[in-house]
Design an enzyme around this catalytic site. Structure first.
Site, PDB file in Angstrom:
ATOM      1  N   ARG A 225      -1.494  -0.763  -8.445  1.00 23.38           N
ATOM      2  CA  ARG A 225      -2.829  -0.246  -8.113  1.00 23.38           C
ATOM      3  C   ARG A 225      -2.767   1.282  -8.124  1.00 23.38           C
ATOM      4  O   ARG A 225      -1.933   1.880  -7.435  1.00 23.38           O
ATOM      5  CB  ARG A 225      -3.265  -0.718  -6.739  1.00 23.38           C
ATOM      6  CG  ARG A 225      -4.635  -0.141  -6.322  1.00 23.38           C
ATOM      7  CD  ARG A 225      -4.889  -0.286  -4.815  1.00 23.38           C
ATOM      8  NE  ARG A 225      -4.770  -1.650  -4.379  1.00 23.38           N
ATOM      9  CZ  ARG A 225      -4.358  -1.993  -3.147  1.00 23.38           C
ATOM     10  NH1 ARG A 225      -4.036  -1.075  -2.257  1.00 23.38           N
ATOM     11  NH2 ARG A 225      -4.256  -3.261  -2.813  1.00 23.38           N
TER      12      ARG A 225
ATOM     13  N   ASP B 286       0.840  -1.198   0.000  1.00 22.16           N
ATOM     14  CA  ASP B 286       0.000   0.000   0.000  1.00 22.16           C
ATOM     15  C   ASP B 286       0.877   1.251   0.000  1.00 22.16           C
ATOM     16  O   ASP B 286       2.036   1.211   0.435  1.00 22.16           O
ATOM     17  CB  ASP B 286      -0.871   0.027   1.271  1.00 22.16           C
ATOM     18  CG  ASP B 286      -2.087  -0.896   1.172  1.00 22.16           C
ATOM     19  OD1 ASP B 286      -2.312  -1.492   0.104  1.00 22.16           O
ATOM     20  OD2 ASP B 286      -2.826  -1.000   2.173  1.00 22.16           O
TER      21      ASP B 286
HETATM   22  C1  LIG Z   1      -8.779  -1.074  -3.423  1.00 25.24           C
HETATM   23  C2  LIG Z   1      -8.350   0.243  -2.853  1.00 25.24           C
HETATM   24  C3  LIG Z   1      -7.118   0.335  -2.224  1.00 25.24           C
HETATM   25  C4  LIG Z   1      -6.681   1.567  -1.735  1.00 25.24           C
HETATM   26  N1  LIG Z   1      -5.396   1.675  -1.266  1.00 25.24           N
HETATM   27  C5  LIG Z   1      -4.924   2.906  -0.941  1.00 25.24           C
HETATM   28  C6  LIG Z   1      -3.551   3.111  -0.619  1.00 25.24           C
HETATM   29  O1  LIG Z   1      -2.738   2.161  -0.587  1.00 25.24           O
HETATM   30  N2  LIG Z   1      -3.139   4.369  -0.318  1.00 25.24           N
HETATM   31  C7  LIG Z   1      -3.987   5.446  -0.356  1.00 25.24           C
HETATM   32  O2  LIG Z   1      -3.550   6.576  -0.124  1.00 25.24           O
HETATM   33  N3  LIG Z   1      -5.302   5.276  -0.641  1.00 25.24           N
HETATM   34  C8  LIG Z   1      -5.778   4.056  -0.933  1.00 25.24           C
HETATM   35  N4  LIG Z   1      -7.111   3.903  -1.271  1.00 25.24           N
HETATM   36  C9  LIG Z   1      -8.079   5.021  -1.022  1.00 25.24           C
HETATM   37  C10 LIG Z   1      -8.125   5.989  -2.186  1.00 25.24           C
HETATM   38  O3  LIG Z   1      -6.932   6.752  -2.217  1.00 25.24           O
HETATM   39  C11 LIG Z   1      -9.326   6.951  -2.054  1.00 25.24           C
HETATM   40  O4  LIG Z   1      -9.209   7.697  -0.872  1.00 25.24           O
HETATM   41  C12 LIG Z   1     -10.680   6.267  -2.054  1.00 25.24           C
HETATM   42  O5  LIG Z   1     -10.705   5.201  -2.947  1.00 25.24           O
HETATM   43  C13 LIG Z   1     -11.780   7.261  -2.474  1.00 25.24           C
HETATM   44  O6  LIG Z   1     -11.562   7.697  -3.783  1.00 25.24           O
HETATM   45  P1  LIG Z   1     -12.442   7.218  -5.045  1.00 25.24           P
HETATM   46  O7  LIG Z   1     -11.492   6.948  -6.158  1.00 25.24           O
HETATM   47  O8  LIG Z   1     -13.301   6.100  -4.674  1.00 25.24           O
HETATM   48  O9  LIG Z   1     -13.220   8.510  -5.515  1.00 25.24           O
HETATM   49  P2  LIG Z   1     -14.177   9.504  -4.731  1.00 25.24           P
HETATM   50  O10 LIG Z   1     -14.395  10.633  -5.680  1.00 25.24           O
HETATM   51  O11 LIG Z   1     -13.648   9.821  -3.372  1.00 25.24           O
HETATM   52  O12 LIG Z   1     -15.496   8.670  -4.536  1.00 25.24           O
HETATM   53  C14 LIG Z   1     -16.340   8.294  -5.621  1.00 25.24           C
HETATM   54  C15 LIG Z   1     -17.636   7.759  -5.024  1.00 25.24           C
HETATM   55  O13 LIG Z   1     -17.367   6.557  -4.300  1.00 25.24           O
HETATM   56  C16 LIG Z   1     -18.086   6.522  -3.094  1.00 25.24           C
HETATM   57  N5  LIG Z   1     -17.147   6.569  -1.958  1.00 25.24           N
HETATM   58  C17 LIG Z   1     -15.814   6.825  -2.002  1.00 25.24           C
HETATM   59  N6  LIG Z   1     -15.281   6.728  -0.770  1.00 25.24           N
HETATM   60  C18 LIG Z   1     -16.298   6.434   0.077  1.00 25.24           C
HETATM   61  C19 LIG Z   1     -16.377   6.189   1.468  1.00 25.24           C
HETATM   62  N7  LIG Z   1     -15.306   6.226   2.260  1.00 25.24           N
HETATM   63  N8  LIG Z   1     -17.577   5.893   1.996  1.00 25.24           N
HETATM   64  C20 LIG Z   1     -18.681   5.811   1.224  1.00 25.24           C
HETATM   65  N9  LIG Z   1     -18.666   6.023  -0.114  1.00 25.24           N
HETATM   66  C21 LIG Z   1     -17.484   6.325  -0.681  1.00 25.24           C
HETATM   67  C22 LIG Z   1     -18.997   7.705  -3.108  1.00 25.24           C
HETATM   68  O14 LIG Z   1     -20.210   7.311  -3.705  1.00 25.24           O
HETATM   69  C23 LIG Z   1     -18.259   8.686  -3.986  1.00 25.24           C
HETATM   70  O15 LIG Z   1     -19.099   9.632  -4.572  1.00 25.24           O
HETATM   71  C24 LIG Z   1      -7.543   2.695  -1.805  1.00 25.24           C
HETATM   72  C25 LIG Z   1      -8.782   2.590  -2.420  1.00 25.24           C
HETATM   73  C26 LIG Z   1      -9.184   1.393  -2.971  1.00 25.24           C
HETATM   74  C27 LIG Z   1     -10.497   1.332  -3.668  1.00 25.24           C
END
Ligand SMILES: Cc1cc2nc3c(=O)[nH]c(=O)nc-3n(C[C@H](O)[C@H](O)[C@H](O)COP(=O)(O)OP(=O)(O)OC[C@H]3O[C@@H](n4cnc5c(N)ncnc54)[C@H](O)[C@@H]3O)c2cc1C
Length: 308
Positions: free
Chosen positions: A184, A134
């Site tokens: 990722r 991560d």
């Molecule tokens: C498989 C995976 C691994 C990850 N690993 C890391 C990592 O190693 N390091 C790191 O910095 N970040 C990591 N993240 C988190 C990532 O950086 C984002 O903070 C997170 O995915 C929210 O961004 P989004 O792309 O979903 O878009 P956004 O624009 O934030 O969200 C799009 C839509 O998804 C839904 N959504 C998003 N987040 C939430 C929530 N918490 N609760 C409810 N609904 C939500 C909502 O409907 C929102 O409108 C990971 C995310 C995923 C999916």
């Protein structure tokens, strides 16, 4: 505006004690972290994989303060891998690890983290699966990429995470795409200063698309870590243009977020992996989920008020 405030609170020991001890917290936490022990989580893995999904497993815990805790983190992953062996899921169940949990921030941390993560990667390989490192805050990334490169010498399937909000990431993506890594791509979940990271959502989204294009056109295996419907559609189009088949990339989402979409993408024939966290030290992980969607915080506060 609430997101950065929640992320700041995620670093506060006082808030950690308050929230972790609140009697009504656990049911709210369960939405994102569906278990505390391996025994809790095995049925969850069976359930997800039984529904055509794949998983990447995260034993929660970061901000450790002693080498013994780092060893315990290693052992927790080894225990999990031992149990996964019985399920014979191969790459359908992989591991996600945070090097901070393996001691990266302690004195001699880079070497300590490498020494602790290597046996986990070895054990994963022995049951036919992989580990993804991560991405944490930007100060940790040079060390994480160095560990990743070293691990890949013996275990080329080891993956890593890159964050679209960082200015450096386009260069990292070019390097990783050229050397054939599993990568990722996520937007980024930490509170980063304007000197190193885009602050506006539209800038982060644009960077995400630019970087994804690099990954899709490269030699590696892109893992699209996002719940954003617009980015999912763009990813499908970029994969098509790059001539990639469904087995040559995958989608990843977090447990508890847009579960219907997990099933929809899997039913369409995509590889869909659910990042599933479990364990007792869930505070940091939980707070990042609240920060991503302030409506989660309202839900959390309401549950405290109505039951407290
Ligand atoms: C498989 C995976 C691994 C990850 N690993 C890391 C990592 O190693 N390091 C790191 O910095 N970040 C990591 N993240 C988190 C990532 O950086 C984002 O903070 C997170 O995915 C929210 O961004 P989004 O792309 O979903 O878009 P956004 O624009 O934030 O969200 C799009 C839509 O998804 C839904 N959504 C998003 N987040 C939430 C929530 N918490 N609760 C409810 N609904 C939500 C909502 O409907 C929102 O409108 C990971 C995310 C995923 C999916």
């Amino acid at each position: 505006m609430l997101g950065p405030v929640i992320l700041a609170a995620s670093r506060s020991d006082r808030m950690r004690r308050l929230i972790s001890a609140a009697p009504v917290t656990r049911p709210v936490v369960d939405r994102f972290i569906p278990g505390e022990s391996v025994d809790d989580i095995i049925p969850v893995i069976r359930d997800l994989t039984g529904n055509g999904l794949e998983v990447t497993m995260d034993v929660v815990g970061e901000d450790i303060t002693t080498p013994e805790q780092a060893t315990a983190a290693r052992d927790a992953y080894l225990e999990l891998i031992g149990r996964l062996a019985e399920l014979e899921l191969g790459t359908r169940a992989e591991m996600s690890v945070k090097l901070s949990m393996f001691g990266q921030a302690l004195p001699g941390g880079h070497e300590l983290a490498f020494a602790n993560v290597r046996p986990v990667v070895e054990a994963a390989a022995a049951i036919g699966t992989t580990v993804t490192l991560d991405a944490e805050d930007h100060t940790t990334l040079d060390s994480m990429f160095a560990v990743h490169e070293e691990l890949r010498k013996d275990f080329p399937q080891t993956g890593c995470v890159i964050q679209a909000y960082l200015f450096r990431t386009e260069d990292d993506a070019r390097r990783l795409a050229a050397n054939g890594s599993r990568v990722r791509l996520v937007k980024g979940a930490y509170k980063e200063p304007a000197s190193v990271a885009y602050q506006q959502k539209h800038e982060i989204d644009k960077a995400y698309v630019r970087i994804l294009k690099v990954l899709m056109e490269g030699e590696g295996y892109p893992m699209i870590g996002s719940h954003d419907p617009r980015l999912i559609t763009i990813a499908q189009e970029l994969a098509r243009r790059a001539g990639r088949k469904p087995a040559e990339y995958e989608f990843q989402m977090l447990y508890g977020i847009r579960g219907d979409e997990h099933l929809r993408l899997a039913a369409e024939g995509h590889r869909m992996r659910v990042y599933t966290a479990y364990g007792t030290d869930w505070y940091g992980y939980f707070m990042r989920r609240l920060a991503e969607k302030p409506a989660n915080l309202q839900f959390f506060v309401r549950s405290m008020v109505s039951k407290g």
